[in-house]
Design an enzyme around this catalytic site. Structure first.
Site, PDB file in Angstrom:
ATOM      1  N   HIS A 110      -6.002  -6.703  -1.443  1.00 16.96           N
ATOM      2  CA  HIS A 110      -5.199  -5.523  -1.311  1.00 16.96           C
ATOM      3  C   HIS A 110      -3.760  -6.229  -0.381  1.00 16.96           C
ATOM      4  O   HIS A 110      -4.090  -6.891   0.467  1.00 16.96           O
ATOM      5  CB  HIS A 110      -5.590  -4.361  -0.165  1.00 16.96           C
ATOM      6  CG  HIS A 110      -4.652  -3.143  -0.092  1.00 16.96           C
ATOM      7  ND1 HIS A 110      -4.579  -2.671  -1.205  1.00 16.96           N
ATOM      8  CD2 HIS A 110      -4.458  -2.368   1.093  1.00 16.96           C
ATOM      9  CE1 HIS A 110      -3.837  -1.281  -0.854  1.00 16.96           C
ATOM     10  NE2 HIS A 110      -3.897  -1.253   0.282  1.00 16.96           N
ATOM     11  N   ASP A 142      -8.351  -5.783  -5.938  1.00 13.67           N
ATOM     12  CA  ASP A 142      -7.931  -4.393  -5.070  1.00 13.67           C
ATOM     13  C   ASP A 142      -8.225  -2.998  -5.781  1.00 13.67           C
ATOM     14  O   ASP A 142      -7.586  -3.061  -7.036  1.00 13.67           O
ATOM     15  CB  ASP A 142      -6.515  -4.690  -4.677  1.00 13.67           C
ATOM     16  CG  ASP A 142      -5.997  -3.500  -3.850  1.00 13.67           C
ATOM     17  OD1 ASP A 142      -6.837  -2.983  -3.186  1.00 13.67           O
ATOM     18  OD2 ASP A 142      -4.877  -3.517  -3.947  1.00 13.67           O
ATOM     19  N   SER A 162       0.867  -1.229  -0.060  1.00 10.87           N
ATOM     20  CA  SER A 162       0.050   0.041  -0.210  1.00 10.87           C
ATOM     21  C   SER A 162       0.776   1.322  -0.092  1.00 10.87           C
ATOM     22  O   SER A 162       1.798   1.226  -0.811  1.00 10.87           O
ATOM     23  CB  SER A 162      -0.909   0.004   1.174  1.00 10.87           C
ATOM     24  OG  SER A 162      -1.969   0.887   1.145  1.00 10.87           O
TER      25      SER A 162
END
Lengths: 497, 497
Positions: A456, A431, A179
Site C-alpha cells: 500500500h 496491495d 489511499s
C-alpha cells in the site's frame, strides 16, 4: 466474516454490527513548532510548523456560517520563491502528523522540486473537528463529513496560502495523497484543476464502488500475497476458519483457544468467535497492505516482508485443528508482538490509533460504499457475499444514515474520466487496494504506474536502502511527471503575461 | 440607484432594501402532454412530455434523505437511437416551460443532431420546489438552493435518463443553457465532464464575480446600446435622473410626475422616488438585454430593435424637466405597453412572471454575488459604488444569510479554466452580460463566439427571417462544434469496445 477497520481505508463490509472503537486519541502537541519523527531505519528530523485556518463547517449551504479550525502543517526548508512549487498532501482519515511522518517521499523530493510541503488535515480527523468533542455525536453533527466538503476545505486552504504567503501566489501546486488521500488527490485535480497542476494519487481505489470492479478482487489479492509468500500459507489460513468453528463448539474449546491465542479477553460465546475471525481476517488484510521490503512501523512495528515471516509458521495445512491454531497464533504474534513486549493479544486493536476509525465508519456508511465479498475458493476467507440491504440496515442502526452507493460514481465519474489530465495513479501489485485502482494508462496525461513488489502506497514512504528497483523507477517517473507539470505551469504563466 | 430584478440574471446590487416581489405564479398544467407555444412570428407547435424525478433535497449531506420532485420536459420527435444525441437544457431561475418555449434553437437543430431534447427545471423554481409552499420560508428551507445542488440534480437526472430510456445509455449528452443557465451549462461540463460531451454556454457571465471584471462594465454596455440607438438617447436618460430629483422635491411635483408617467400607484415620498428610479433603470437594462432584431415577447411584448424605438422619444436632452419626463414616459411606454392595452404603468412589474425573483434574490445573497457599479460618466446612470458591506447587511436582513463573494471563484476557477475542454461561450455585443462573459478563445476547445448584433442569448432563440448574418454564422459554428463533440464521443466509444 472478517471485521477489520482497515488501514487508511477500512473494509466497509466488515464494519457494521461490530463494536465501534473509540476514535483515535487526539494527541496534544505541546509546541507549535519543531516536531521530530522516526522513519523506517533512519532517524530523520523533520521540521514543520503547525497552523490552523478557519473553514466554513458547510461550504454548500448558507443556513449557518459556523466555522472550525482546520489544522495543516508547513515545511518550507527547501522551498524557493523563484521557480519553486508547492506539494499539497490531501489529508485522509487520520491525524495529519502521522501522515506527514509516513509520507517521506514528499520530504525526499522537496529539494529537487524546490517545494514547500503542505499537509492538510481532513475535517473530522486529528485536531480538525468541526464540533469538537461533539463531532461524532449524531448524524446532525456528522452531516458535514463528506469528500466534497473536504475538497472544498483544500480549495479554500490553497487560496488562503496563496493570499498570505508572499511568493506562493504564482506557484504550481501539486496534490499528493495515498489511499483515501490518493482518491482525494485525484478527485481534487478532477474537480479543482484551477487549484492544482496535477496529482499523485498513490494506491487510490477510485473504482472500488458499485460494480466497477468485482467485489471479490480485494480479498483475492490478499490471498495471492499469502500464497506467494510461502508454501501452503494461504491454504493453512483457508483451513483455519473451520478449525476455529470446530474447536469453539464447546466451552472447553473456547477456553483452550483463548489460551492458545493468548487473548487478553477470553472467548465466551459465538459472537466472540465471529469477532475473533473478523479480527484475524483484518490482520491478514493489514499484513497485505504493509508487506514492505524492510522493517517498518506504519500500522504496527513489523519485520521486512512480514508475510514471509508469518508464512514460516503456516507451512502445513494438514495438521490437527489445535496444531493449526497454535501455528496461527505464531503468525498473529508476528503482527501484534514483533517488539516482544505484548503480554496478550488484544482483539480490539488492529492498527495504529492515528487513524480515525469512527469517522471512516461514518464515511463508509454514506458516500464511501465499497462492495467487498469473498467466496472461499478464489480467496482464503470464509464465503461472504455483498449484501447492500444488510449493510444499509446496519448503517442506519449505527449512524441513522442510509448509504448512497451510486453517488460517488455520479460525482466523480467512475471509469469515465478520460477528459481529465495530469493525474498519476500509482499502485503496488501486492496491495489489495490495487484491485480498485487505475493500473493502466487512460491517456497520455492520466497515467498508471505499477510497482510489482509494492504494497500500500510504498512509493509515498521515505527512501530506503532496501527499496526494490521497480520502486526507484516508479518514483523517478513520478518526479519526472511532476517536473513536467511544473514546467508547463510556468510556461503557461509566461504566456499569459 | 436602480433596483431591477433582471431577466434571467438579476442585478444583485439593486435588490436589497427593495420590496420583494411575489414569486412567479406556479402555473398548473392540466395535462402531462402536448403543450403548445407561440414563438416569434411563427406559430410553432412544440410537443413535449412533462416528467418528474425524485431528487435528494441534499446531495451533500446524509442527515436527511428527504426527496422532492424535479420537473423536466422531453421532446423526442427527432431523436434517433442510432447515432443520436441528447441536448440537455440546464434550467435556470424560472419556470422550465418558459425556457423551453424560449429556446427555439434546440428545437431548430434537433433534427440535424438526431437529438432528444431534455429541459431540466432548476430546484426552487417553477414546479420543482423542495419544500412546496414553504420553500422560500426561511434560510433553513432555502439552504439547498445552490448551484452545486442544481448541478448534482442534473447529474442524477442524466443517470436516471440513461438508465431508464432504452437507447439513451450510449449517447452523448450536450449541455445547453443561457444566462445563469449558461453558467450552469459551462460549470456542468467543468465539474461533470463524464456526464456531458460539451456545453453551449450562451450569454453566461461566469466572470461577473469578485474583481474579475470591472464592476462598471455591465451598465457601460447598457449605456452604449442606448447611445448607439439614437442621437442623444443616452444623454437624455443621463439627464433624466436629476430632472426627477428636481421635480419630486414638492408634493405638486410628485403628483405631476405620477400623472405624467401614468403610474398605477402615485408617488408619495422620497422612497417612492428611489423606487421609481430603480424601476426605470431596470427597464433600460431589460431593454438592453432584449434588444432583438425582430418583434418578440420574452420579458415583454416588444417591437423589433426596441431601443431604437425608445430612442425616437429621447432625441433631445436639452428640454425642460417636464418635457424630458414626458419623453421618458413615451419611452417607458414602448416597453410596458407595446400592446396598447395597459391603462397605467405598474412599478412592481418589470418582466415576465415566469422568472423566480424570490429564489434569485436568495442566490444573489449567497453564492451569486455579482458586483455592479455606476459612475454616471462612463454610463448614463446615477453614480453608485459597489458596497459589499451594505449589500451583505441587506442580505442578512432579508434572508438571514451572509454572502460569500469569493466562493464561486474557489469553486469554479474564475479566469483559470484553461484545463477544461468543449465549452462554447457565446455572447452578443449588445448584451450587458457580455461584460462578464468569455469573449475570447481560451484554448482550441474552449471557444468564444461573439455576435455583434446580438442581445442576451439571441442565439438560443428560434430561427427568424430577421436574424442577422452574424447570428446565422454563430449558430452554424455552434452546430459544427456540437457535431464534432458527438463524432468524438462515438469515436471514443468505438475505441473502448
Amino acid at each position: 466474516m472478517g471485521c477489520p477497520a482497515l488501514l487508511l481505508l477500512h473494509l466497509a463490509f466488515l464494519l457494521p454490527g461490530v463494536a465501534i472503537p473509540v476514535p483515535p486519541a487526539l494527541r496534544a502537541l505541546s509546541s507549535l513548532h519543531l516536531s521530530t519523527s522516526l522513519t523506517s531505519h533512519r532517524s530523520v528530523v523533520r521540521k514543520y510548523s503547525i497552523h490552523y485556518t478557519e473553514q466554513k463547517v458547510d461550504h454548500f449551504g448558507f443556513k449557518t456560517d459556523k466555522t472550525f479550525k482546520q489544522r495543516y502543517l508547513i515545511a518550507d526548508q527547501h522551498w524557493k520563491k523563484d521557480g519553486g512549487s508547492i506539494l499539497f498532501y490531501t489529508g485522509n482519515e487520520g491525524d495529519i502528523i502521522w501522515f506527514c511522518n509516513n509520507t517521506g517521499f514528499m520530504w525526499d523530493v522537496a529539494e529537487e522540486l524546490k517545494a514547500m510541503l503542505v499537509f492538510a488535515e481532513h475535517r473530522y480527523y486529528g485536531k480538525s473537528l468541526p464540533f469538537g468533542a461533539n463531532s461524532f455525536k449524531d448524524s446532525r453533527h456528522l452531516n458535514f463529513l463528506t469528500s466534497e466538503q473536504a475538497l472544498a476545505d483544500f480549495g479554500e486552504l490553497i487560496r488562503h496560502l496563496k493570499r498570505t504567503i508572499p511568493g506562493a501566489e504564482n506557484q504550481p501546486v501539486i496534490a499528493v495523497g495515498g489511499s483515501y488521500g490518493g482518491m482525494l488527490a485525484a478527485w481534487f485535480r478532477m474537480k479543482y484543476p484551477h487549484m492544482v497542476a496535477g496529482a499523485l494519487a498513490a494506491s487510490a481505489p477510485i473504482w472500488q464502488f458499485e460494480d466497477i470492479v468485482p467485489c471479490g478482487v480485494f480479498m483475492e489479492i490478499v490471498t495471492t500475497d499469502f500464497r506467494k509468500s510461502g508454501p501452503n500459507c494461504s491454504e493453512s489460513i483457508r483451513r483455519s476458519w473451520d478449525a476455529i468453528n470446530r474447536l469453539t463448539r464447546t466451552g472447553t474449546g473456547l477456553h483452550w483457544l483463548s489460551e492458545a491465542l493468548h487473548l487478553c479477553t477470553p472467548l465466551t460465546n459465538s459472537q466472540d468467535v465471529q469477532h475473533l475471525k473478523d479480527w484475524i481476517s483484518e490482520t491478514w488484510v493489514n499484513l497485505a497492505m504493509v508487506d514492505y521490503p524492510y522493517e517498518s512501523d506504519f500500522l504496527q512495528p513489523l519485520p521486512a516482508w512480514p508475510i514471509k515471516v508469518v508464512c514460516q509458521y503456516l507451512k502445513n495445512p494438514h495438521v490437527s485443528d489445535t496444531q493449526l491454531l497454535q501455528n496461527i497464533f505464531q503468525a498473529l504474534n508476528v503482527y501484534y508482538n514483533y517488539s516482544g513486549q505484548a503480554r496478550c493479544l488484544n482483539m480490539s486493536e488492529t492498527a495504529t490509533g492515528s487513524l480515525g476509525t469512527l469517522g471512516w465508519s461514518y464515511q463508509a456508511c454514506t458516500e464511501m460504499v465499497m462492495p467487498f465479498c469473498t467466496n472461499g475458493i478464489d480467496d482464503m476467507f470464509e464465503p461472504h457475499s455483498w449484501d447492500l440491504k444488510e449493510f444499509s440496515d446496519d448503517c442506519f442502526k449505527q449512524w441513522g444514515v442510509t448509504p448512497r452507493p451510486s453517488w460517488i460514481t455520479t460525482m466523480y465519474g467512475g471509469k469515465n474520466i478520460s477528459s481529465h489530465t495530469n493525474i498519476i495513479f500509482s499502485n503496488g501489485d501486492l496491495d489489495p487496494w490495487s484491485g480498485g485502482g487505475v493500473t493502466k494508462n487512460i491517456t497520455d496525461t492520466l497515467v498508471a504506474i505499477t510497482i510489482p513488489e509494492g504494497a500500500h502506497h510504498l512509493d509515498l514512504r521515505a527512501n530506503n536502502a532496501f527499496d526494490p528497483k521497480s520502486l526507484l523507477l516508479a518514483r523517478s517517473l513520478e518526479v519526472k511527471y511532476m517536473k513536467q507539470w511544473i514546467r508547463d505551469f510556468y510556461a503557461s504563466l509566461r504566456k499569459t503575461r
